[in-house]
Design an enzyme around this catalytic site. Structure first.
Site, short mmCIF file in Angstrom:
data_model
loop_
_atom_site.label_atom_id
_atom_site.label_comp_id
_atom_site.label_asym_id
_atom_site.label_seq_id
_atom_site.Cartn_x
_atom_site.Cartn_y
_atom_site.Cartn_z
N LYS A 1 0.86 -1.18 0.00
CA LYS A 1 0.00 0.00 0.00
C LYS A 1 0.88 1.22 0.00
O LYS A 1 2.01 1.18 0.49
CB LYS A 1 -0.86 0.02 1.27
CG LYS A 1 -2.08 0.90 1.15
CD LYS A 1 -3.18 0.15 0.42
CE LYS A 1 -4.48 0.87 0.40
NZ LYS A 1 -5.58 -0.07 0.08
N1 GLU Z 1 -7.16 0.12 -3.16
C1 GLU Z 1 -7.93 -1.07 -3.44
C2 GLU Z 1 -7.96 -1.98 -2.23
O1 GLU Z 1 -7.84 -1.54 -1.11
C3 GLU Z 1 -7.49 -1.75 -4.73
C4 GLU Z 1 -6.07 -2.23 -4.76
C5 GLU Z 1 -5.61 -2.75 -6.13
O2 GLU Z 1 -6.40 -2.80 -7.04
O3 GLU Z 1 -4.43 -3.08 -6.22
O4 GLU Z 1 -8.20 -3.16 -2.33
#
Ligand code: GLU
Length: 424
Positions: free
Chosen positions: A112
């Site tokens: 993240k």
């Molecule tokens: N931000 C989204 C999540 O928390 C998508 C992450 C992604 O597609 O890599 O799952």
């Protein structure tokens, strides 16, 4: 080790992620060596981002990218632009991504990123410069085979386009597979924007079926009208449920007969009027009132730690679907379990986004694109299978859906670590 982990990343959301992990690790009897390893993120990068503002002053923003685990493949996860982002929160979110990709069976680890900024206060030019500088600073640790960012709160397809461009300019050729959630014209996927909401609806329909609740008798309350909340509202209404309450951070709108979601969303997205003043569509309500609304399905689709010891006993829903990441505190979770509220945990409920991100990446790498109908069908296939596997495990082992989902994910990651061994 535990102390080091807590000291480096100390934050309420990180403590929540570790406490959930510990609960599941205990139930599954996870190897203690692995247990220590999986608590500490593999790699964390903190960067400062000096940006020339439109008034010619230079402002410095803080940015982060945390890669929690990559035993099963490149790490994957979104980038959040929010004034409260910090290293601990990003670390927690990266750990959840590891379990999320594993539960869905995607060949990814978890990561993240985030920048501590309120994006709505920046001009488009400032936002672009900030994004490009962030991309340049995290460049050494991202890539289509290393770590693949995506949108999250406060970021969108345009931000992904700038990230893709900055990365591509550095290597000298177009690399669409370095990020997902891009615009269609540069290798984005059909159906990606609505994917998280669509997945939320897929698992909600499964839960209703499991509990023998008729869709025509189903009422829904949704907290958050960003990407996830708005698409969820639209798609679940199309499926036949009544959406009776919605909100954003300023408050919400309530109509026990069902809100006219397409019209409300159109007005809302024009940005002229707060939800609470749209009297023509319903009555105003606060976020706290929304969470305790009498409804069949409650869907928190905003930020973490919304359901706490203060309101968990007052919830009046039959099903809780965690479209947000980490909306329920540990203490609130056990209150909900005692109250027999069927909870679909975040790492399962909101995995539609990363599932379609995976489809996007596969299409980019193969340079071969799929039809939207195929995306919807394959998303449903994967997320419903993950739901059913989790439900079966929860029933057979008399545990909650959260513990079942965590065990399912952790077990797959543990197997990968066991097989690969410890380097050196
Ligand atoms: N931000 C989204 C999540 O928390 C998508 C992450 C992604 O597609 O890599 O799952």
């Amino acid at each position: 080790m535990e102390e080091a982990t807590v000291t480096e990343f100390d934050h309420p959301t990180f403590r929540l992620a570790v406490a959930q992990f510990d609960q599941a690790a205990e139930v599954m009897g996870l190897d203690p060596n692995l247990r220590e390893r999986l608590k500490a993120p593999q790699r964390a990068l903190t960067v400062s981002l000096p940006i020339r503002m439109d008034d010619d002053t230079v402002k410095v923003f803080m940015g982060y990218r945390v890669q929690h685990d990559s035993a099963r493949g490149p790490s994957k996860g979104g980038i959040r632009y929010h004034p409260e982002v910090n290293l601990g929160e990003v670390a927690a979110l990266s750990m959840w991504m590891t379990w999320k990709t594993a539960i869905a069976g995607l060949p990814y680890g978890g990561a993240k990123g985030g920048v501590k900024v309120s994006p709505s206060t920046l001009s488009l030019g400032e936002l672009e410069r900030l994004t490009r500088r962030y991309a340049a600073e995290i460049f050494p640790i991202i890539g289509p085979d290393k770590d693949i960012p995506a949108p999250d709160i406060g970021t969108n397809a345009q931000v992904m386009a700038w990230l893709m461009d900055t990365y591509s300019e550095q290597v000298g050729f177009a690399v669409p597979g370095v990020v997902t959630g891009k615009p269609l014209a540069i290798g984005g996927s059909a159906g990606r924007e609505e994917a998280t909401g669509r997945g939320v609806v897929n698992v909600t329909l499964e839960a209703l079926r499991h509990l023998n609740i008729d869709l025509s008798n189903t009422t829904v309350a949704i907290q958050g009208m960003g990407n996830v909340g708005s698409h969820t509202a639209r798609i679940i209404r199309q499926a036949g449920a009544k959406v009776i309450a919605i909100s954003d951070q300023l408050g919400g709108l309530y109509n026990p007969h069902g809100l006219n979601i397409p019209d409300v969303l159109q007005r809302y997205q024009e940005g002229k009027e707060p939800l609470g003043s749209m009297h023509k569509f319903g009555d105003p309500l606060t976020n706290e009132e929304l969470l305790t609304t009498d409804c069949t399905v409650l869907i928190p689709a905003a930020v973490a730690e919304q359901i706490t010891t203060h309101n968990a006993a007052k919830l009046r829903c039959r099903i809780l679907v965690e479209a947000a990441n980490g909306p329920t505190t540990l203490e609130a979770d056990s209150i909900l379990a005692d109250r027999d509220i069927f909870t679909i945990p975040d790492i399962l409920a909101n995995s539609g986004g990363v599932i379609v991100s995976y489809f996007e990446w596969v299409q980019d790498v193969q340079r071969f694109f799929w039809k939207e109908a195929d995306i919807h069908e394959r998303l449903e296939e994967i997320i419903v299978a993950a739901f059913q596997r989790t439900l079966t495990f929860a029933q057979e082992n008399k545990t909650t859906m959260r513990i079942a989902a965590l065990i399912n994910g952790i077990d797959r990651v543990a197997q990968a670590h066991q097989l690969r061994g410890l380097y050196p």
